[in-house]
Structure formats: structure tokens, C-alpha cells
Write an enzyme that holds these catalytic residues in place. Structure first.
Site, short mmCIF file in Angstrom:
data_model
loop_
_atom_site.label_atom_id
_atom_site.label_comp_id
_atom_site.label_asym_id
_atom_site.label_seq_id
_atom_site.Cartn_x
_atom_site.Cartn_y
_atom_site.Cartn_z
CB THR A 53 -1.08 -0.53 1.31
OG1 THR A 53 -1.93 -1.04 1.15
CG2 THR A 53 -2.06 1.25 1.79
N GLY A 71 -5.17 -3.91 7.79
CA GLY A 71 -6.35 -2.96 7.56
C GLY A 71 -7.05 -3.67 8.82
N1 ASP Z 1 -4.23 -1.64 5.14
C1 ASP Z 1 -4.85 -2.22 3.84
C2 ASP Z 1 -5.62 -3.73 3.68
O1 ASP Z 1 -6.03 -3.60 4.48
C3 ASP Z 1 -2.71 -3.25 3.42
C4 ASP Z 1 -1.18 -2.82 2.71
O2 ASP Z 1 -0.95 -1.83 3.74
O3 ASP Z 1 -0.68 -3.15 2.75
O4 ASP Z 1 -6.13 -3.41 3.56
#
Ligand code: ASP
Length: 308
Positions: A177, A231
Site C-alpha cells: 500500500t 487493515g
Molecule cells: N492496509 C491495507 C489494507 O488492509 C493493506 C496494506 O497496507 O498493505 O487494505
């Protein structure tokens, strides 16, 4: 010396092993450096925090190296469903989209939702109809295909698991992300975050990234924050807003707030955050093995890092 403007970026946090091959490490550090320089140059030429955060996240989305836009992970149906959000610290206006499948730059659609609708969060098909009405660029869903992400998905699907794309056991060559937080030379703050979510996530699953206050937050009175990691944990802890609250009500400084959060609130080995405050101080903190990140400011500070 007073900091006129500053910028912090991340390209995902997770169990990034320290023994990644030198050449892979270099590819990621170079990409971070390049994107950070791009953002820093925008700020030095007088662009606003909101423009800079959006344009920097677009660069990340256009790179196949990161889990956002091109290079997004696959869900349990073998599709890419993308989430993104933006927030303007001047008045807390914000916009977000979830589960879009044909929008090249979801962060820009999030900004259009903020500026051209009376809503904050649009989902899937509705978000894409709104994008069409606003003349946005569409791509075929196959645009998001990358072999590495597909192979990661096949591995996890076999085991019936969900994972951060940068967790150990997965290939090291494609990372997480993305996010950008900025303080501009007018004293304003902004945050933008974009993701493909978690590999093999259930169709329709929405993570923290498009949830204002969880994965993304900005308020000129305190700070701008962008999160990365599992997340569900960032949603449970209302992570980004919690940083704002620690500064506002507990009077912690930026680094103290982030460290307090990752060491005592966030479940161990979950991920990390980046932030900037109204004075232009920057901070990062994570409780995973590593986080792809970087920071730069008007006083000439410039660094990109993966581990401590
Ligand atoms: N926070 C993101 C999610 O849960 C994933 C990530 O940060 O890699 O969609």
C-alpha cells in the site's frame, strides 16, 4: 530553522526480510527516492499539500512495484479491487472510493468525490459511474495484472490464507500500500493513501485505506497521517484519528504519538504509519519488520529507508 514544507511517503509495511537481494533493495530504494524527489520538487515550486499528496500517490499507483493501481494484489476471485482516499487538513474535507476495478488512478477519483459530490465514500460500480460522469480515465481490468501478484495470489489461495502482500513467504519483489502526507509552504496539511488491499481478501472486502480516520486523516490543527498494514487492525483502533487525538488531547508530540500507538495500541506485527505535523516535523513508526518509506523537507533533509 523553521520548516517551510515537508513530505513523507510510504510504500507499505510488513515482514520484509533483511536479506533481500541487493538488487531488489536498490530497485525499491531508487523508486522511493525518485517519487520523494518528485514530491519535494512540487512543494518547492509552490504546489499545495493536496495537489502534492495526490500527484505523489498517482506516481506510486502507476508503478508496478507497489500494491496500488498497476501492481495491485488479487482478491479471492482473482480480481483487483482498489481502495483510496484523500483528506484536506484545512477543513477536513475528504473523499474516498472502494472496490473500483477499472480506474487507473483511484486516488484522483477519491479527490473528485471530495470536490464534486456531496458525499465522502463511493463504492464499486457507483464509484465507476461517477467516474464516467466526471470524464475519468478508465482502463481494462487486465491493466492491473502483474505476474508476480498473480503468483502470490495462487500460493495463498492454495493455503486458503489472506496476507499483506509483503509478508514473509511471498516474493520480495513487489511491495505494499502507498501513502503520502504533506505540509506545504502555506501551512496546510493533506494526506492521501491508495491500495489493492490484502492478497486473497474476500471479494468486496474493504480495508482501512478508504476509511477516513482509520487509514488516512488530516487536520491542520494537529497532523496528517497515512497507515499501512493489516487493515482490520487499523480500523479497530481508528488509527489515524488516534494519532490526531493523542496530539490534541494528550499533548504528545508527533513522534511520541506514533510510537505510543505502535507499541501500546496496535497489535504486534501489524504495520506502521507515517505522519507530518503543522510545524512540518515528520515521523514514522512501525511494529512490523520493515516499512518502505522516505521523508524530505525545505531544510534539505532527504532520506529513504526500509528497516530501522
Ligand atoms: N492496509 C491495507 C489494507 O488492509 C493493506 C496494506 O497496507 O498493505 O487494505
Amino acid at each position: 530553522m523553521k520548516i517551510k514544507y515537508s513530505i513523507v511517503i510510504h510504500g507499505g509495511a510488513g515482514a520484509i526480510p533483511k536479506n533481500v537481494p541487493e538488487k531488489d533493495k536498490k530497485i525499491y530504494l531508487d523508486a522511493l527516492e525518485h517519487i520523494l524527489k518528485f514530491g519535494n520538487d512540487l512543494l518547492s515550486s509552490g504546489r499545495t499539500a493536496l495537489d502534492t499528496a495526490e500527484l505523489v500517490v498517482r506516481r506510486f499507483e502507476d508503478s508496478p512495484l507497489f500494491n496500488a493501481g498497476k501492481g495491485a494484489v488479487f482478491n479471492s476471485e482473482g480480481r483487483n479491487e482498489l481502495d483510496a482516499s484523500v483528506m484536506d487538513g484545512r477543513d477536513r474535507s475528504c473523499g474516498a472510493v472502494t472496490c473500483v476495478t477499472r480506474i487507473k488512478n483511484p486516488v484522483t477519483l477519491a479527490r473528485i468525490v471530495m470536490e464534486k459530490s456531496s458525499h465522502i465514500l463511493l463504492n464499486g460500480q457507483g464509484a465507476e459511474t461517477f467516474a464516467k460522469e466526471n470524464g475519468m480515465k478508465f482502463v481494462r481490468s487486465s491493466y492491473f495484472f502483474t505476474q508476480k501478484r498473480y503468483d502470490q495470489w495462487l500460493k495463498l489461495k492454495e493455503k486458503n490464507q489472506t496476507a499483506l502482500d509483503h509478508s514473509s513467504g511471498l516474493t520480495n519483489s513487489a511491495k505494499g500500500t502507498v501513502g503520502c502526507v504533506v505540509k506545504d509552504s502555506y501551512g496546510d496539511l493533506a494526506a492521501a493513501t491508495s491500495t489493492g488491499g490484502m492478497t486473497n481478501k474476500k471479494y468486496g472486502r474493504i480495508g482501512d485505506t478508504p476509511i477516513i480516520g482509520a487509514g488516512n486523516f488530516a487536520d491542520n490543527s494537529t497532523c496528517a497521517v497515512s497507515c499501512t498494514g493489516t487493515g482490520e487492525e487499523f480500523m479497530r483502533t481508528v488509527a489515524a484519528y488516534e494519532i490526531h487525538a493523542l496530539i490534541k488531547y494528550k499533548k504528545l508530540n508527533l513522534q511520541q504519538a506514533l510510537d505510543h500507538f505502535t507499541s501500546t495500541v496496535l497489535k504486534a506485527d501489524t504495520g506502521g504509519l507515517i505522519a507530518v505535523d503543522r510545524k512540518g516535523n515528520h515521523a514514522y513508526s512501525f511494529n512490523s519488520k520493515g516499512m518502505y518509506r522516505g521523508a524530505a523537507d525545505s531544510n534539505g533533509f532527504f532520506e529513504v529507508k526500509i528497516w530501522e
